[in-house]
Enzyme design. Structure first.
Site, PDB file in Angstrom:
ATOM      1  N   LYS A 176       0.858  -1.183   0.000  1.00  0.00           N
ATOM      2  CA  LYS A 176       0.000   0.000   0.000  1.00  0.00           C
ATOM      3  C   LYS A 176       0.893   1.231   0.000  1.00  0.00           C
ATOM      4  CE  LYS A 176      -4.556   0.862   0.555  1.00  0.00           C
ATOM      5  NZ  LYS A 176      -5.718   0.118   0.077  1.00  0.00           N
TER       6      LYS A 176
ATOM      7  N   GLY B 210     -24.130   3.584   4.246  1.00  0.00           N
ATOM      8  CA  GLY B 210     -23.304   4.169   3.172  1.00  0.00           C
ATOM      9  C   GLY B 210     -23.747   3.722   1.796  1.00  0.00           C
TER      10      GLY B 210
ATOM     11  N   GLY C  53     -22.454   4.726  -1.189  1.00  0.00           N
ATOM     12  CA  GLY C  53     -21.467   5.217  -2.153  1.00  0.00           C
ATOM     13  C   GLY C  53     -21.387   4.296  -3.360  1.00  0.00           C
TER      14      GLY C  53
ATOM     15  N   VAL D 144     -19.988   1.454  -3.810  1.00  0.00           N
ATOM     16  CA  VAL D 144     -20.269   0.048  -3.520  1.00  0.00           C
ATOM     17  C   VAL D 144     -21.673  -0.110  -2.922  1.00  0.00           C
ATOM     18  CG1 VAL D 144     -19.547  -1.996  -2.244  1.00  0.00           C
ATOM     19  CG2 VAL D 144     -17.819  -0.434  -3.134  1.00  0.00           C
TER      20      VAL D 144
HETATM   21  P1  NAD Z   1     -17.559   5.926  -1.390  1.00  0.00           P
HETATM   22  O1  NAD Z   1     -16.711   7.027  -0.903  1.00  0.00           O
HETATM   23  O2  NAD Z   1     -18.022   5.906  -2.813  1.00  0.00           O
HETATM   24  O3  NAD Z   1     -18.880   5.804  -0.486  1.00  0.00           O
HETATM   25  C1  NAD Z   1     -18.919   5.979   0.902  1.00  0.00           C
HETATM   26  C2  NAD Z   1     -20.332   6.492   1.231  1.00  0.00           C
HETATM   27  O4  NAD Z   1     -20.482   6.487   2.646  1.00  0.00           O
HETATM   28  C3  NAD Z   1     -20.587   7.915   0.754  1.00  0.00           C
HETATM   29  O5  NAD Z   1     -21.827   7.955   0.054  1.00  0.00           O
HETATM   30  C4  NAD Z   1     -20.642   8.716   2.050  1.00  0.00           C
HETATM   31  O6  NAD Z   1     -21.526   9.830   1.985  1.00  0.00           O
HETATM   32  C5  NAD Z   1     -21.147   7.686   3.045  1.00  0.00           C
HETATM   33  N1  NAD Z   1     -20.851   7.961   4.435  1.00  0.00           N
HETATM   34  C6  NAD Z   1     -19.761   8.592   4.967  1.00  0.00           C
HETATM   35  N2  NAD Z   1     -19.877   8.657   6.292  1.00  0.00           N
HETATM   36  C7  NAD Z   1     -21.043   8.042   6.625  1.00  0.00           C
HETATM   37  C8  NAD Z   1     -21.724   7.769   7.849  1.00  0.00           C
HETATM   38  N3  NAD Z   1     -21.230   8.171   9.024  1.00  0.00           N
HETATM   39  N4  NAD Z   1     -22.893   7.104   7.801  1.00  0.00           N
HETATM   40  C9  NAD Z   1     -23.424   6.701   6.620  1.00  0.00           C
HETATM   41  N5  NAD Z   1     -22.841   6.943   5.441  1.00  0.00           N
HETATM   42  C10 NAD Z   1     -21.664   7.600   5.440  1.00  0.00           C
HETATM   43  O7  NAD Z   1     -16.757   4.574  -1.033  1.00  0.00           O
HETATM   44  P2  NAD Z   1     -16.936   3.142  -1.679  1.00  0.00           P
HETATM   45  O8  NAD Z   1     -15.973   2.999  -2.796  1.00  0.00           O
HETATM   46  O9  NAD Z   1     -18.388   2.860  -1.888  1.00  0.00           O
HETATM   47  O10 NAD Z   1     -16.386   2.224  -0.492  1.00  0.00           O
HETATM   48  C11 NAD Z   1     -17.152   1.998   0.670  1.00  0.00           C
HETATM   49  C12 NAD Z   1     -16.334   1.222   1.684  1.00  0.00           C
HETATM   50  O11 NAD Z   1     -15.909  -0.012   1.120  1.00  0.00           O
HETATM   51  C13 NAD Z   1     -15.036   1.934   2.131  1.00  0.00           C
HETATM   52  O12 NAD Z   1     -14.791   1.587   3.461  1.00  0.00           O
HETATM   53  C14 NAD Z   1     -13.982   1.305   1.250  1.00  0.00           C
HETATM   54  O13 NAD Z   1     -12.700   1.360   1.835  1.00  0.00           O
HETATM   55  C15 NAD Z   1     -14.487  -0.117   1.149  1.00  0.00           C
HETATM   56  N6  NAD Z   1     -14.026  -0.830  -0.048  1.00  0.00           N
HETATM   57  C16 NAD Z   1     -14.323  -0.343  -1.285  1.00  0.00           C
HETATM   58  C17 NAD Z   1     -13.908  -1.030  -2.415  1.00  0.00           C
HETATM   59  C18 NAD Z   1     -14.227  -0.532  -3.801  1.00  0.00           C
HETATM   60  O14 NAD Z   1     -14.087  -1.301  -4.769  1.00  0.00           O
HETATM   61  N7  NAD Z   1     -14.676   0.707  -3.958  1.00  0.00           N
HETATM   62  C19 NAD Z   1     -13.188  -2.233  -2.278  1.00  0.00           C
HETATM   63  C20 NAD Z   1     -12.921  -2.721  -0.993  1.00  0.00           C
HETATM   64  C21 NAD Z   1     -13.344  -2.004   0.110  1.00  0.00           C
END
Ligand code: NAD
Length: 350
Positions: free
Chosen positions: A79, A179, A181, A183
């Site tokens: 990382k 959340g 987002g 995912v």
């Molecule tokens: P993202 O930034 O697109 O989405 C995160 C969402 O969470 C946002 O919509 C944000 O507004 C919301 N959020 C923030 N604080 C919050 C709270 N207190 N309560 C409720 N919602 C809240 O991120 P993502 O890419 O969807 O990833 C989500 C999680 O999954 C992260 O922890 C990331 O590390 C993990 N992850 C993602 C991937 C990937 O392929 N994107 C892979 C492995 C792990």
């Protein structure tokens, strides 16, 4: 650019780069290349101190080793972190300089995107090194990993449901998603199509309105989503959401979501077990994204169909983890680590 080695027990190489002209202060940690090149994202975050950034790089690099080992991506764990606010401190020069730092690892560390970085930033990294993954599809990369992560989480939830309810069918089951987002929203769509009822929380009101309109989701307060009465609680926003405060308030049978480092401390895995809540270990269930990126390293290059097929293995990986935990009467989080370590050990003797 000045690159300084930081010898660290248990890690193959850890280094710090400072390039004042480009505004770069970064760390790269290679935990293991036993199973392949150490692939992991570049995180850009306004760390409070140099030590906090280094600690995060080390912790995340190790996590990537375990995630890739269980998912059998053929990759190792590494990382990178850049100290700085991604909203205000990004410049193309910063990422071109980061590329020079990556180049110094000669392919033992290969970056992808992570919190605070985008495929656009990786394109700048690629100006000074050929060792980059996760570029956009039109630039020859595997593109956005989130749909693959969401698909894997959905399959992992089905595997947990089979274990707890005797059927993987999610029709009529209630899932609380924290959340929405990249995912979380894609996961909501899979669950809705499978007939699940949704409770959702996010800081973004527009996302909530969209989920309510598209999936008939019920909106919950961000501070209370973990306590919603449901079959599955799916953390898809933050780490450390399973902690001393939230644990007694959980009203679910399963915790299974995309967020990294969901347990505040390892002991919270045992606390979930005591409460008879089945936990799908984060690095097992959220491996869809790294599985997709990993396909870039396959002979013949990236093929979406192959990546999709490999993501389907997450169902089996979650089942295997739950079965091992049951057999040994240990938390599923501990079982996942044991599985990962045994795969690494098998790689060492190859
Ligand atoms: P993202 O930034 O697109 O989405 C995160 C969402 O969470 C946002 O919509 C944000 O507004 C919301 N959020 C923030 N604080 C919050 C709270 N207190 N309560 C409720 N919602 C809240 O991120 P993502 O890419 O969807 O990833 C989500 C999680 O999954 C992260 O922890 C990331 O590390 C993990 N992850 C993602 C991937 C990937 O392929 N994107 C892979 C492995 C792990």
């Amino acid at each position: 650019m000045k690159i300084v080695e930081i010898p660290t027990a248990g890690y193959e190489r850890v280094a710090e780069a400072v390039d004042p002209a480009a505004g770069l202060h970064a760390f790269i940690a290679v935990h293991s290349t036993v199973l392949g090149p150490a692939v992991g994202g570049i995180r850009m975050w306004p760390y409070a101190s140099r030590e906090a950034a280094l600690t995060d790089a080390l912790r995340l690099a190790e996590g990537m080793t375990w995630k890739s080992a269980v998912a059998e991506t053929g990759l190792g764990g590494g990382k990178a972190v850049i100290i700085g606010d991604s909203k205000t401190k990004k410049t193309p020069e910063l990422f071109v300089a980061m590329g020079r730092f990556v180049q110094d690892f000669q392919g033992r560390y290969v970056p992808a995107e992570d919190v605070g970085t985008t495929t656009g930033d990786l394109e700048n990294v690629a100006k000074s090194t050929k060792w980059v993954s996760g570029l956009p599809r039109d630039k020859g990369g595997s593109g956005n990993p989130s749909p693959f992560t969401a698909r894997g989480v959905f399959l992992g939830i089905q595997a947990c449901a089979a274990d707890v309810f005797g059927t993987q069918d999610l029709q009529g089951r209630t899932v609380a998603i924290q959340g929405l987002g990249s995912v979380g929203f894609a996961l909501a769509r899979h669950l809705h199509e499978a007939g699940a009822k949704l409770i959702v929380a996010d800081l973004d009101a527009a996302r909530l309105a969209e989920a309510a309109a598209e999936f008939g989701a019920v909106v919950e307060d961000v501070k209370r989503i973990h306590a919603a009465a449901c079959d599955v609680f799916a953390p898809c926003a933050l780490g450390a959401v399973i902690n001393d405060q939230t644990l007694p308030e959980l009203r679910c049978r399963i915790v299974a979501g995309a967020a990294n480092n969901q347990l505040h401390e390892l002991r919270h895995g045992e606390a979930l077990r005591q409460r008879k809540i089945v936990y799908a270990p984060d690095f097992v269930i959220n491996a869809g994204g790294i599985i997709n990126v990993g396909q870039e390293f396959a002979p013949g290059g990236y093929q979406e169909a192959v990546a999709t097929k490999k993501v389907a293995n997450i169902f089996r990986a979650v089942k295997e983890t739950l079965a091992l935990a049951k057999a040994l009467e240990i938390p599923t989080s501990e079982a996942a680590l044991r599985l990962a370590k045994s795969k690494l050990a098998a790689g060492l003797v190859k």
